[in-house]
Design an enzyme around this catalytic site. Structure first.
Site, mmCIF file in Angstrom:
data_model
loop_
_atom_site.group_PDB
_atom_site.id
_atom_site.type_symbol
_atom_site.label_atom_id
_atom_site.label_comp_id
_atom_site.label_asym_id
_atom_site.label_seq_id
_atom_site.Cartn_x
_atom_site.Cartn_y
_atom_site.Cartn_z
ATOM 1 N N PRO A 2 24.398 55.506 55.897
ATOM 2 C CG PRO A 2 24.825 53.621 57.201
ATOM 3 C CD PRO A 2 25.491 54.780 56.521
ATOM 4 C CD GLU A 3 20.167 60.546 55.468
ATOM 5 O OE1 GLU A 3 19.642 61.136 56.430
ATOM 6 O OE2 GLU A 3 20.483 61.119 54.425
#
Ligand SMILES: [Zn+2]
Length: 284
Positions: A2-3
């Protein structure tokens, strides 16, 4: 992985579904996610049980839930962590690791298949956990200081991509967003910070914000449902990437095939025409 925009989507989901609730019980079903809580799983559960959740905060990719005790539950999603908000009767997920029962219609579940994520109680960390105080603000944070960022970048001899990934300078920019922002700004990632003009830094920052806002706009549509489900593969990655993962595809500005090179055990993608390599840098 996840960014930052996905983590912000999780934060917003937590804000709407768990803030204001009191934790009535905590089940730590596996020791691994609380490995950074030095006093152990039972202590973790005891410190959280009976506490009211006052907020949902984020610094870079870290999330924390301030508690009415002055402590906070500090979390990181790692590679595959998820915060799910489910009705108490819903079947357990295969990789359910921690369950927080709440005094409302739903419970909070921490699910993590690859188990690089984790949770800990940060003592006195409600305002800002000491464990993450060294992490710089991210470019979506209203208090991010553009001028300070520019000054710091232009003092560094390392390449701009490496600087973008340095959490003490700017947080939350992962490999994908760095490549996309550099493509937008027409800068090669090996360009040394101290050789950039101030206008270059402004363009990179604008690029980072543009790709993050675009991802947020798309991620933000998916979590009105009963639970927040983040797996790092939002539709954004299928539709909108200009450089990252596009090796051999024509650059949408000039038609030159996008090039891939290895970078810190990962890959960098860029357009060799729009983003020429710096003449004086050695290949790294
Ligand atoms: Zn190009």
């Amino acid at each position: 992985m996840p960014e930052l925009p996905e983590v912000e989507v999780v934060r917003r989901g937590l804000e709407s579904h768990v803030v204001g609730r009191t934790v009535t019980d905590v089940d730590v079903l596996h020791p691994r996610p609380v490995r950074r809580h030095a006093a152990g799983a039972a202590d973790f559960a005891a410190l959280v049980t009976g506490r009211r959740i006052l907020g949902a905060c984020r610094r870079g990719k870290y999330l924390w839930l301030p508690l009415d005790s002055g402590d906070a539950v500090l979390g990181h999603l790692g590679m595959s962590g998820q915060m799910l908000v489910q009705p108490p009767g819903a079947p357990d997920e295969r990789h359910l690791l921690v369950r927080f029962r709440l005094d409302g219609p739903r419970e909070l579940r921490f699910v993590d298949q690859r188990m690089f994520g984790g949770l800990a109680v940060s003592s006195g960390g409600a305002e800002l956990p000491a464990e993450i105080a060294h992490i710089a603000r991210d470019p979506l944070d209203p208090e991010f200081d553009d001028d300070l960022f520019s000054v710091r970048v232009r003092k560094k001899s390392s390449g701009i991509k490496r600087i973008l990934l340095d959490q003490t300078v700017i947080s939350g920019v992962g490999n994908i967003y760095a490549d996309e922002a550099l493509w937008l700004a027409r800068l090669h990632g090996d360009r040394a910070g101290r050789r950039l003009r101030r206008a270059d830094v402004t363009e990179v920052l604008a690029g980072v914000r543009a790709v993050m806002q675009s991802a947020l706009a798309q991620g933000g549509t998916s979590f009105d449902a009963l639970y927040v489900n983040i797996n790092g593969e939002s539709g954004y990655f299928d539709r909108s990437l200009q450089a990252y993962g596009q090796e051999g595809e024509p650059c949408s500005r000039c038609g030159t095939p996008i090039t891939r090179v290895s970078f810190m055990n990962r890959s960098s993608y860029f357009c060799p025409t729009c983003q020429p390599r710096p003449r004086r840098s050695r290949a790294r």
